[in-house]
Design a protein around this motif. Structure first.
Motif, mmCIF file in Angstrom:
data_model
loop_
_atom_site.group_PDB
_atom_site.id
_atom_site.type_symbol
_atom_site.label_atom_id
_atom_site.label_comp_id
_atom_site.label_asym_id
_atom_site.label_seq_id
_atom_site.Cartn_x
_atom_site.Cartn_y
_atom_site.Cartn_z
ATOM 1 N N VAL A 1 47.519 -108.659 14.960
ATOM 2 C CA VAL A 1 47.915 -107.388 15.585
ATOM 3 C C VAL A 1 48.639 -106.507 14.560
ATOM 4 C CG1 VAL A 1 49.211 -106.289 17.461
ATOM 5 C CG2 VAL A 1 48.169 -108.528 17.845
ATOM 6 N N GLU B 1 47.506 -102.862 13.187
ATOM 7 C CA GLU B 1 48.377 -101.688 13.325
ATOM 8 C C GLU B 1 48.647 -101.069 11.965
ATOM 9 O OE1 GLU B 1 51.605 -98.969 13.687
ATOM 10 O OE2 GLU B 1 51.801 -100.820 12.541
ATOM 11 N N TRP C 1 46.961 -110.659 23.570
ATOM 12 C CA TRP C 1 46.677 -110.491 22.134
ATOM 13 C C TRP C 1 45.316 -109.817 21.954
ATOM 14 C CZ3 TRP C 1 51.056 -110.671 20.094
ATOM 15 C CH2 TRP C 1 51.947 -111.738 20.192
ATOM 16 N N GLU D 1 42.952 -102.492 21.297
ATOM 17 C CA GLU D 1 43.531 -101.147 21.277
ATOM 18 C C GLU D 1 43.447 -100.550 19.864
ATOM 19 O OE1 GLU D 1 44.640 -99.025 23.484
ATOM 20 O OE2 GLU D 1 45.495 -97.607 22.024
ATOM 21 N N TYR D 2 43.875 -101.319 18.857
ATOM 22 C CA TYR D 2 43.838 -100.786 17.485
ATOM 23 C C TYR D 2 42.414 -100.699 16.950
ATOM 24 C CZ TYR D 2 48.877 -100.823 17.524
ATOM 25 O OH TYR D 2 50.184 -100.553 17.847
ATOM 26 N N ARG E 1 41.111 -97.493 18.239
ATOM 27 C CA ARG E 1 41.683 -96.340 17.533
ATOM 28 C C ARG E 1 41.098 -96.191 16.130
ATOM 29 N NH1 ARG E 1 48.207 -96.262 18.372
ATOM 30 N NH2 ARG E 1 48.309 -96.935 20.529
ATOM 31 N N GLU F 1 43.869 -107.792 23.966
ATOM 32 C CA GLU F 1 43.961 -106.377 24.342
ATOM 33 C C GLU F 1 44.715 -105.548 23.297
ATOM 34 O OE1 GLU F 1 43.522 -106.930 29.171
ATOM 35 O OE2 GLU F 1 45.467 -106.340 28.329
ATOM 36 N N ALA F 2 45.749 -106.154 22.708
ATOM 37 C CA ALA F 2 46.498 -105.438 21.662
ATOM 38 C C ALA F 2 45.563 -105.164 20.476
ATOM 39 C CB ALA F 2 47.708 -106.250 21.228
#
Lengths: 152, 152
Positions: B132, B136, B17, B23-24, B27, B19-20
């Protein structure tokens, strides 16, 4: 034990998505026999309709039992409603297949073939996150049906 | 650059979780200054209303700028609608704060205080997955507003 298949287009590249899915697959083991059928995204064609047609053939060749298509235009369900749906389906089927399309969605042929369409809301999710959400919702459905306090 | 805060109750235990979310967050760096404000879940009390009251105080002490509460009973948005909402808010605010409650939701005080409530659908998500999905959707909103093909 129920065979529960998830047919999805596109593979999980990042490790964290794989691990999130594995976590729910592991938790589901005591309720059903989960199988993920991962189909390759077509990249031979530039035309979306052609991509969908090819992916559609693969999808239809991979489904069995009672089928449910995840479709943003499908019937919007709550977690409770999905749990009831799964419980009812389990009474008549020994196999249930969920289908998640690829980044371009699915062909009209697939939409026409799979009558049962559910939506998790109006937001668009990437296919990897949609897979995690679906697995969590299936797990939650079993938790609801078993009266667990996971879902309060 | 817009300050975009996410106030959430409950920490992420699993690495996938974290890492997810990372990632966003990574970004999003080119669009806004994202800050995750993680509040501890209250575990001193057995009574849910007391838990929510205490968590509510912490939430209200942590918010600033224009606030949006994720609430299953809020206005259900599509990704496009969220992108328009964010674009409009950015024209008048230099800071936007999203709030995600803990596993028991949020207190009535928080609901009364934060008028702007959005829902991502009727399904109940665990707080970690909700975080998450929110990240996203914020990233997707920026992709929509910048005309990227990420969202087709």
């Amino acid at each position: 034990m129920l065979k529960l298949n998830i047919v999805c287009v596109g593979n999980l590249k990042e490790k964290f998505w794989k691990e999130a899915c594995s976590e729910y697959q592991k938790r589901l083991q005591r309720f059903c026999n989960v199988k993920i059928i991962e189909l390759a995204e077509q990249n031979k064609y530039d035309i979306v309709s052609k991509v969908l047609e090819e992916e559609g053939k693969e999808i239809l060749a991979s489904i069995s039992g009672s089928c449910i298509l995840l479709d943003i235009q499908g019937e919007e369900v709550s977690s409770e409603k999905l749990s009831t749906k799964l419980r009812n389906l389990e009474q008549n089927s020994s196999e249930i297949t969920f289908v998640i399309g690829g980044s371009n969605g699915v062909s009209e042929t697939v939409k026409n073939k799979i009558k049962d369409k559910v939506s998790f809301g109006k937001i668009t999710l990437p296919h990897n996150l949609a897979r995690v959400v679906l697995l969590e919702q299936i797990y939650r459905a079993y938790m609801i049906n078993s009266g667990s306090k996971y879902h309060k």
